[in-house]
Design an enzyme around this catalytic site. Structure first.
Site, PDB file in Angstrom:
ATOM      1  N   GLY A 259       0.771  -1.235   0.000  1.00  0.00           N
ATOM      2  CA  GLY A 259       0.000   0.000   0.000  1.00  0.00           C
ATOM      3  C   GLY A 259       0.799   1.280   0.000  1.00  0.00           C
ATOM      4  O   GLY A 259       0.223   2.370  -0.057  1.00  0.00           O
ATOM      5  N   PRO A 294       4.786  -5.029  -1.609  1.00  0.00           N
ATOM      6  CA  PRO A 294       4.758  -3.773  -2.365  1.00  0.00           C
ATOM      7  C   PRO A 294       4.396  -4.019  -3.824  1.00  0.00           C
ATOM      8  O   PRO A 294       4.692  -5.068  -4.392  1.00  0.00           O
ATOM      9  CB  PRO A 294       6.189  -3.259  -2.232  1.00  0.00           C
ATOM     10  CG  PRO A 294       7.009  -4.515  -2.079  1.00  0.00           C
ATOM     11  CD  PRO A 294       6.155  -5.461  -1.291  1.00  0.00           C
ATOM     12  N   GLY A 295       3.754  -3.038  -4.439  1.00  0.00           N
ATOM     13  CA  GLY A 295       3.407  -3.128  -5.857  1.00  0.00           C
ATOM     14  C   GLY A 295       3.615  -1.809  -6.547  1.00  0.00           C
ATOM     15  O   GLY A 295       4.589  -1.596  -7.262  1.00  0.00           O
ATOM     16  N   ARG A 296       2.702  -0.860  -6.290  1.00  0.00           N
ATOM     17  CA  ARG A 296       2.734   0.438  -6.948  1.00  0.00           C
ATOM     18  C   ARG A 296       4.075   1.153  -6.768  1.00  0.00           C
ATOM     19  O   ARG A 296       4.625   1.718  -7.713  1.00  0.00           O
ATOM     20  CB  ARG A 296       1.604   1.314  -6.380  1.00  0.00           C
ATOM     21  CG  ARG A 296       1.519   2.689  -6.987  1.00  0.00           C
ATOM     22  CD  ARG A 296       0.632   3.601  -6.142  1.00  0.00           C
ATOM     23  NE  ARG A 296      -0.616   2.972  -5.775  1.00  0.00           N
ATOM     24  CZ  ARG A 296      -1.715   2.995  -6.516  1.00  0.00           C
ATOM     25  NH1 ARG A 296      -1.715   3.629  -7.668  1.00  0.00           N
ATOM     26  NH2 ARG A 296      -2.823   2.398  -6.102  1.00  0.00           N
ATOM     27  N   ARG A 331      -7.122   4.553 -14.973  1.00  0.00           N
ATOM     28  CA  ARG A 331      -7.075   5.098 -13.621  1.00  0.00           C
ATOM     29  C   ARG A 331      -7.719   6.485 -13.512  1.00  0.00           C
ATOM     30  O   ARG A 331      -8.466   6.739 -12.558  1.00  0.00           O
ATOM     31  CB  ARG A 331      -5.631   5.151 -13.101  1.00  0.00           C
ATOM     32  CG  ARG A 331      -5.001   3.776 -12.911  1.00  0.00           C
ATOM     33  CD  ARG A 331      -3.638   3.879 -12.218  1.00  0.00           C
ATOM     34  NE  ARG A 331      -3.794   4.253 -10.832  1.00  0.00           N
ATOM     35  CZ  ARG A 331      -3.501   5.440 -10.344  1.00  0.00           C
ATOM     36  NH1 ARG A 331      -2.982   6.383 -11.123  1.00  0.00           N
ATOM     37  NH2 ARG A 331      -3.673   5.702  -9.062  1.00  0.00           N
ATOM     38  N   TYR A 335     -10.634   6.378 -10.932  1.00  0.00           N
ATOM     39  CA  TYR A 335     -10.289   6.873  -9.599  1.00  0.00           C
ATOM     40  C   TYR A 335     -10.080   8.387  -9.550  1.00  0.00           C
ATOM     41  O   TYR A 335      -9.645   8.900  -8.514  1.00  0.00           O
ATOM     42  CB  TYR A 335      -8.988   6.233  -9.110  1.00  0.00           C
ATOM     43  CG  TYR A 335      -8.978   4.728  -9.036  1.00  0.00           C
ATOM     44  CD1 TYR A 335      -9.985   4.021  -8.375  1.00  0.00           C
ATOM     45  CD2 TYR A 335      -7.952   4.001  -9.619  1.00  0.00           C
ATOM     46  CE1 TYR A 335      -9.958   2.645  -8.296  1.00  0.00           C
ATOM     47  CE2 TYR A 335      -7.913   2.612  -9.544  1.00  0.00           C
ATOM     48  CZ  TYR A 335      -8.919   1.940  -8.881  1.00  0.00           C
ATOM     49  OH  TYR A 335      -8.884   0.569  -8.805  1.00  0.00           O
ATOM     50  N   CYS A 363     -15.592   7.086 -26.700  1.00  0.00           N
ATOM     51  CA  CYS A 363     -16.906   7.733 -26.637  1.00  0.00           C
ATOM     52  C   CYS A 363     -17.504   7.631 -25.242  1.00  0.00           C
ATOM     53  O   CYS A 363     -18.549   6.993 -25.026  1.00  0.00           O
ATOM     54  CB  CYS A 363     -17.833   7.130 -27.696  1.00  0.00           C
ATOM     55  SG  CYS A 363     -17.393   7.646 -29.357  1.00  0.00           S
ATOM     56  N   GLU A 364     -16.835   8.210 -24.297  1.00  0.00           N
ATOM     57  CA  GLU A 364     -17.273   8.322 -22.908  1.00  0.00           C
ATOM     58  C   GLU A 364     -16.813   9.680 -22.382  1.00  0.00           C
ATOM     59  O   GLU A 364     -15.659  10.077 -22.602  1.00  0.00           O
ATOM     60  CB  GLU A 364     -16.661   7.218 -22.027  1.00  0.00           C
ATOM     61  CG  GLU A 364     -17.048   5.799 -22.404  1.00  0.00           C
ATOM     62  CD  GLU A 364     -18.451   5.432 -21.966  1.00  0.00           C
ATOM     63  OE1 GLU A 364     -19.073   6.202 -21.204  1.00  0.00           O
ATOM     64  OE2 GLU A 364     -18.930   4.364 -22.401  1.00  0.00           O
TER      65      GLU A 364
END
Length: 441
Positions: A259, A294-296, A331, A335, A363-364
């Site tokens: 995290g 850990p990742g991000r 993302r 988010y 198209c959003e």
């Protein structure tokens, strides 16, 4: 996405990304490799990930815990970046994997990560996935519910094996991050309620023959930027360990989760040294094996998404339309995440910047990468890089609007290689099967 007033300047973005710099002739460089030639040669949109940055950050994290005298188990969160080339780099650095599906488990094993260094988390493990994990004799399965514990014990007994497990604790702690990526509150779907652990722990160690319950796991959320939630969560785990041991129960392992956040927008992000300090002060004296996931922090700064300006539209706002969309990098749409944007060719020092909305072709209305971002003037054909895209970028891509998957390129020490070729439209359409009984017009 917040207002442009607090955005980091062009020069501040460079200062906070030491793996990036501008060369007077070649433009934006990443770990010594010019990005514009990659965009021209391989096309856009394209992902570029630097093995050098990934490797350096892995070593920096390990050094932070070593300085605290902590012997850690390192498990990279594969959900952040699952390409086997990236996993191979981290395996060479001594990392195992934290996986959340049978597919990620297969990826980690294929990339050369040892089964004993793999932890399987996630609330929705199927019987087939659990059976595969047990048969591979992986290091640990983190149990997320009483129901899952019953299933895995039965599966292990049926297979005549015994599997190492830990209880993932839900400590009811607010991680002070985005509500969609916090995981340790009572109302979140993850983990077993804190107050249920002692009785369940005793019953498991005394009665269940298919599992070897070794300890506890906790993961509070993602992109955490404050020390307090880490400390509060780990203090609760330490209290729980003492309670269990006072009841005569064995606790040998604690999985501290992950995290740790990064400074996408110049935030005051905690370094690994602070994380190590908190773990040392809360859990370091418990005589347990410690693990982190850990990742991000490892992967995000190692990757960028290259894109080309399709058009500049003058309307109520000035829209810079690029060929990368939310199907590539979701993302910001999902988010409201902020990603730095840099042109691949350095603008003249006297260039007047302008406020623009950087948008994709999907198209959003949510296909927006930046609202009223202050940038050097951009025109049709210009190339840009979206920063910190090495985590939760490629892994969340889709082919929405029938846009094929982008190419992925890895760079290292002046070398480059395509690690996933650009999908063609024919390859995308080949996935469709029309039933033989359905007449074509």
């Amino acid at each position: 996405m917040t207002s442009a007033a607090s955005d980091p300047t062009f020069h501040r973005l460079l200062a906070t990304h030491p793996n990036l710099h501008y060369d007077n002739k070649q433009g934006l460089m990443m770990d010594g490799t010019a990005l514009a030639p990659l965009a021209e040669h391989y096309g856009t949109p394209s992902w570029v990930i630097s093995a050098d940055t990934l490797r350096q950050r892995a070593h920096n994290m390990q050094a932070a815990f070593k300085e605290r005298g902590l012997s850690m188990g390192y498990h990279f969160a594969v959900k952040a970046q699952d390409h086997q080339a990236c996993l191979s780099v981290l395996a060479q650095c001594g990392f195992g994997a934290d996986v959340v599906s049978g597919g990620e488990l297969k990826r980690a094993l294929t990339a050369g990560m040892k089964a004993r260094h793999i932890v399987f988390s996630g609330i929705g493990k199927t019987d087939d996935e659990l059976t595969y994990a047990i048969q591979q004799n992986i290091g640990q399965i983190n149990i997320e519910s009483i129901e899952e514990l019953t299933r895995i014990n039965h599966l292990a007994e049926t297979l005549q094996q015994r599997v190492r497990v830990a209880f993932r604790v839900n400590p009811d702690i607010d991680a002070q991050t985005h509500s969609k990526i916090t995981t340790g509150r009572a109302e979140d779907k993850f983990g077993i309620a804190y107050n249920l652990i002692p009785a369940l722990y005793r019953r498991t160690q005394q009665e269940m023959k298919g599992v070897e319950l070794v300890g506890l796991a906790v993961h509070l959320g993602s992109q955490m930027l404050a020390e307090a939630p880490f400390r509060k969560g780990y203090e609760r785990i330490a209290e729980l360990v003492k309670t269990l041991r006072a009841d005569g129960l064995s606790v040998t392992d604690i999985d501290c989760g992950g995290g740790l956040g990064i400074a996408y927008r110049g935030e005051d992000a905690p370094p690994p040294a602070l994380w190590a300090k908190v773990i040392a002060e809360t859990l370091g004296g418990l005589d347990v094996h410690l693990h982190i996931e850990p990742g991000r922090w490892l992967a995000a700064p190692a990757g960028v998404l290259l894109a080309r300006v399709i058009n500049v539209k003058e309307a109520a706002r000035r829209f810079v339309i690029i060929d990368a969309g939310m199907n590539d990098l979701v993302r910001p749409a999902m988010y409201d995440s902020w990603h730095g944007i840099l042109p691949l060719h350095a603008p003249p020092t006297d260039t007047l910047e302008e406020r623009v909305d950087v948008v994709g072709p999907i198209c959003e209305s949510s296909d927006i990468f930046a609202r009223q971002r202050t940038l050097p003037p951009l025109k049709k054909g210009d190339l840009i890089a979206l920063l910190d895209a090495g985590a939760y970028g490629t892994v969340m891509s889709s082919t929405y609007n029938s846009r094929p998957f982008a190419a992925q390129i890895m760079i290292s020490n002046g070398q480059e290689a395509v690690i996933r070729k650009r999908q063609t439209l024919d390859e995308l359409l080949a996935q469709d099967v029309v039933p033989s009984w359905l007449a074509r017009p």
